[in-house]
Design an enzyme around this catalytic site. Structure first.
Site, PDB file in Angstrom:
ATOM      1  N   TYR A 145       0.863  -1.125   0.066  1.00  0.00           N
ATOM      2  CA  TYR A 145       0.028   0.113  -0.087  1.00  0.00           C
ATOM      3  C   TYR A 145       0.718   1.246  -0.102  1.00  0.00           C
ATOM      4  O   TYR A 145       1.990   1.176   0.623  1.00  0.00           O
ATOM      5  CB  TYR A 145      -0.965   0.075   1.182  1.00  0.00           C
ATOM      6  CG  TYR A 145      -1.538   1.078   1.366  1.00  0.00           C
ATOM      7  CD1 TYR A 145      -2.744   1.258   0.551  1.00  0.00           C
ATOM      8  CD2 TYR A 145      -1.760   2.288   2.393  1.00  0.00           C
ATOM      9  CE1 TYR A 145      -3.602   2.417   0.480  1.00  0.00           C
ATOM     10  CE2 TYR A 145      -2.597   3.272   2.273  1.00  0.00           C
ATOM     11  CZ  TYR A 145      -3.263   3.441   1.465  1.00  0.00           C
ATOM     12  OH  TYR A 145      -4.233   4.464   1.528  1.00  0.00           O
ATOM     13  N   ASP A 240       9.074   3.178   0.560  1.00  0.00           N
ATOM     14  CA  ASP A 240       8.040   3.693   1.056  1.00  0.00           C
ATOM     15  C   ASP A 240       8.270   3.272   2.541  1.00  0.00           C
ATOM     16  O   ASP A 240       7.953   2.178   2.963  1.00  0.00           O
ATOM     17  CB  ASP A 240       6.865   3.224   0.372  1.00  0.00           C
ATOM     18  CG  ASP A 240       5.495   3.992   1.307  1.00  0.00           C
ATOM     19  OD1 ASP A 240       5.846   4.393   2.456  1.00  0.00           O
ATOM     20  OD2 ASP A 240       4.413   3.657   0.641  1.00  0.00           O
ATOM     21  N   LYS A 268       3.462   8.998   9.269  1.00  0.00           N
ATOM     22  CA  LYS A 268       3.049   8.474  10.506  1.00  0.00           C
ATOM     23  C   LYS A 268       4.052   8.687  11.640  1.00  0.00           C
ATOM     24  O   LYS A 268       3.806  10.056  12.238  1.00  0.00           O
ATOM     25  CB  LYS A 268       3.072   6.913  10.420  1.00  0.00           C
ATOM     26  CG  LYS A 268       2.015   6.342   9.633  1.00  0.00           C
ATOM     27  CD  LYS A 268       1.478   5.182   9.182  1.00  0.00           C
ATOM     28  CE  LYS A 268       0.375   5.023   8.495  1.00  0.00           C
ATOM     29  NZ  LYS A 268       0.442   4.408   7.121  1.00  0.00           N
TER      30      LYS A 268
HETATM   31  C1  LIG Z   1      -0.137   4.822   5.877  1.00  0.00           C
HETATM   32  C2  LIG Z   1       0.859   4.498   4.588  1.00  0.00           C
HETATM   33  C3  LIG Z   1       0.805   5.515   3.443  1.00  0.00           C
HETATM   34  C4  LIG Z   1       0.223   6.507   3.277  1.00  0.00           C
HETATM   35  O1  LIG Z   1      -0.118   7.524   4.323  1.00  0.00           O
HETATM   36  P1  LIG Z   1      -1.087   8.400   4.648  1.00  0.00           P
HETATM   37  O2  LIG Z   1      -0.817   9.369   5.800  1.00  0.00           O
HETATM   38  O3  LIG Z   1      -2.405   7.409   4.962  1.00  0.00           O
HETATM   39  O4  LIG Z   1      -1.647   9.168   3.277  1.00  0.00           O
HETATM   40  C5  LIG Z   1       1.617   5.273   2.411  1.00  0.00           C
HETATM   41  N1  LIG Z   1       2.484   4.033   2.395  1.00  0.00           N
HETATM   42  C6  LIG Z   1       2.420   3.326   3.444  1.00  0.00           C
HETATM   43  C7  LIG Z   1       3.425   2.201   3.545  1.00  0.00           C
HETATM   44  C8  LIG Z   1       1.748   3.407   4.790  1.00  0.00           C
HETATM   45  O5  LIG Z   1       1.523   2.495   5.624  1.00  0.00           O
END
Ligand SMILES: *Cc1c(COP(=O)(O)O)cnc(C)c1O
Length: 414
Positions: A145, A240, A268
Site C-alpha cells: 500500500y 516507502d 506516521k
Molecule cells: C499509511 C501509509 C501510506 C499513506 O500515508 P497517509 O498518511 O495515510 O496518506 C503510504 N505508504 C505506507 C506504507 C503506509 O503505511
C-alpha cells in the site's frame, strides 16, 4: 446490551453524515463486523471508548504513535506551539530542525521536503523520479500500500507481471497503464520485467517490510537485489518507509537492513500523531523540485508548525531513549507466547513480526478479534493490517494481553 445499543447509535448517527460513518475505510470494522469503538480519550498504551471500556491499544493510530498516546513531552511541546500560532504559510526554523533530524537519522536522505500525508509524499517522490529519469513506468509489488493516488491503487490478482488494472472504481484504465505490479520477494520476475520495460522505466517503489498485507518480511537478498538492479538499469529505487521509518530502527528499514534507496517516503511517526508526510533523498535528485527545478510540488499546510513540533519532540525523544531493542524484545515475547497459546488449544493462527510490528492472520480472525475486544485488547481491525507496540507498553500490558489471548483461544476451542 445497553452498551451495544449506544455503540450502534453512535455509528448510525455518524453514518448519516459521513459515508460509512468513517473518514478512512479500515476504521469501519467492515473486515471484522460489529461497530467500531468510538474513542473518547487516550493515554499511554490505552484508550477509552465513548461507550466505556478501556483498551490496550496495538493499532496506535496505524503505527504513528511509537511513544503511545498523549506522551507528556509531546503534549507540552504542542501546548506551547499552539499559543504561538497554528499556521503561517511562511518558513519557520522548526521545519529546518525536523528536516535536519530526519537527514541525520536516515542515511539516504540529504534533503527532505515535508507534506501533509504519506500519500502526498509517495505521489511527489514518484513525480520526482519520473522527472529525474525522463521516463514514465513504475514498478510496485503486490500487497503493498502506498497511499491512495490513482495510479497506485493497483494490485495484480493473476500472479503474472501484468500492466496495472485499477482495483477501485473511479480510476481510468489509462491512469494506471504505467504501473507494473510484481510479486513481492521475487527478484527473478523483477529482473525480467525490468529488462522488458527498461526503455521507459523510472522507478521501483517498495515497502521494505510489507505492512498492509499482514506483515511480510523481505526474503534474504531481496532488498539488496532491488538495489543492484536499480543501479544496473538506472532506475530510481524508492523505499516507502511511511510505516517502517523510525519504527524498525531510528535509521528506518534502510538502517535495519543496510540497503540504501535513492528516495525515501516517510509519514506516521515523524508527525507524532499529527498529519504529516515527507520525502527525501540525494540533493542531486531533490534539487529538481520547484522552486529550484521544474518539478512542481506544494502544500498550503506543508511543514505545519504544530505537526512539525510533535514530530521534532517525538524524534528527539526516540533518539534519547533508543527504545528499539527493548521494543523488539517485547514484541518477540508477545508473539512467541501467542503462538504457544494457539498451539495449546489447537487454533491455527499465523504470527509474523519484526521489530515492534506484528500481524495475526487466521480463518477465525473475526471471532478472535471480538473476543479480544471484549477482553479490552484493541488490535487493528483487519488481519491484513499490522499491529504495533509503543515504548510505553508495559510488562503488565503484555502480560494482561497474553492472559486475554489465552482465554479467547480457550473459548474458541469449545
Ligand atoms: C499509511 C501509509 C501510506 C499513506 O500515508 P497517509 O498518511 O495515510 O496518506 C503510504 N505508504 C505506507 C506504507 C503506509 O503505511
Amino acid at each position: 446490551m445497553a452498551v451495544l445499543n449506544i455503540a450502534k447509535g453512535l455509528f448510525e448517527e455518524a453514518k448519516r453524515y459521513i459515508p460509512g460513518g468513517v473518514n478512512s475505510p479500515v476504521r469501519s470494522f467492515k473486515a471484522v463486523g460489529g461497530y467500531p469503538v468510538f474513542v473518547k480519550k487516550a493515554f499511554g498504551s490505552k484508550f477509552y471508548g465513548e461507550c466505556g471500556g478501556e483498551f490496550i491499544d496495538y493499532c496506535l493510530s496505524w503505527g504513528a504513535l511509537i511513544l503511545g498516546h498523549a506522551y507528556p513531552k509531546v503534549v507540552d511541546s504542542l501546548e506551547k506551539a499552539i499559543k504561538k500560532g497554528t499556521s503561517f504559510g511562511a518558513p519557520t526554523i522548526l521545519e529546518t530542525e525536523l528536516a535536519k533530524l530526519i537527514a541525520e537519522a536516515v542515511s539516504s536522505i540529504e534533503q527532505v521536503r515535508l507534506t501533509n500525508s504519506g500519500t502526498e509524499a509517495v505521489m511527489s517522490a514518484i513525480r520526482l523520479a519520473r522527472a529525474y529519469t525522463g521516463k514514465n513506468k513504475i514498478i510496485k509489488f503486490e500487497g503493498s500500500y502506498h497511499g491512495h493516488a490513482d495510479y497506485l491503487l493497483v494490485k495484480s490478482g493473476s500472479g503474472q507481471a501484468t500492466l496495472g488494472i485499477p482495483n477501485t472504481k473511479g480510476v481510468p484504465r489509462d491512469f494506471t497503464k504505467h504501473t507494473i505490479v510484481l510479486p513481492f520477494n521475487d527478484i527473478k520476475r523483477l529482473e525480467a520485467a525490468v529488462k522488458k520495460h527498461q526503455k521507459d522505466l523510472a522507478a521501483t517503489i517498495v515497502e521494505p517490510v510489507e505492512a498492509n498485507y499482514g506483515v511480510v518480511l523481505p526474503k534474504q537478498g531481496f532488498l539488496e537485489g532491488l538495489r543492484t538492479i536499480a543501479d544496473k538499469y538506472n532506475i530510481v529505487l524508492i523505499f516507502d518507509e511511511v510505516i517502517t521509518g523510525f519504527r524498525l530502527s531510528y535509521a528506518g528499514a534502510q538502517g535495519y537492513f543496510n540497503v540504501t534507496p535513492d528516495l525515501t517516503c516517510l509519514g506516521k511517526i515523524i508527525g507524532g500523531g499529527l498529519p504529516i508526510g515527507a520525502f527525501g533523498g540525494k540533493s542531486e535528485i531533490m534539487r529538481l523540485l520547484a522552486p529550484l527545478g521544474d518539478v512542481y510540488q506544494a502544500g498550503t499546510l506543508s511543514g505545519n508548525p504544530i505537526a512539525v513540533t510533535a514530530g521534532i519532540t517525538t524524534l528527539k525523544e526516540l533518539k534519547r531513549m533508543n527504545p528499539y531493542k527493548a521494543l523488539e524484545e517485547k514484541t518477540q515475547e508477545l508473539c512467541g507466547s501467542i503462538r504457544l497459546s494457539a498451539q495449546k488449544y489447537g487454533i491455527k493462527v499465523r504470527v509474523e513480526h519484526i521489530a515492534s510490528m506484528f500481524s495475526l492472520t487466521s480463518d477465525l480472525f473475526k471471532k478472535l478479534y471480538h473476543g479480544l475486544l471484549k477482553e479490552g485488547v484493541y488490535f487493528s481491525p483487519s488481519e491484513f493490517e499490522s499491529n504495533f507496540l509503543s515504548a510505553v507498553h508495559t510488562e503488565d500490558d503484555i502480560e494482561n494481553t497474553l492472559q486475554a489471548v489465552d482465554r479467547v483461544f480457550k473459548n474458541m476451542r469449545r
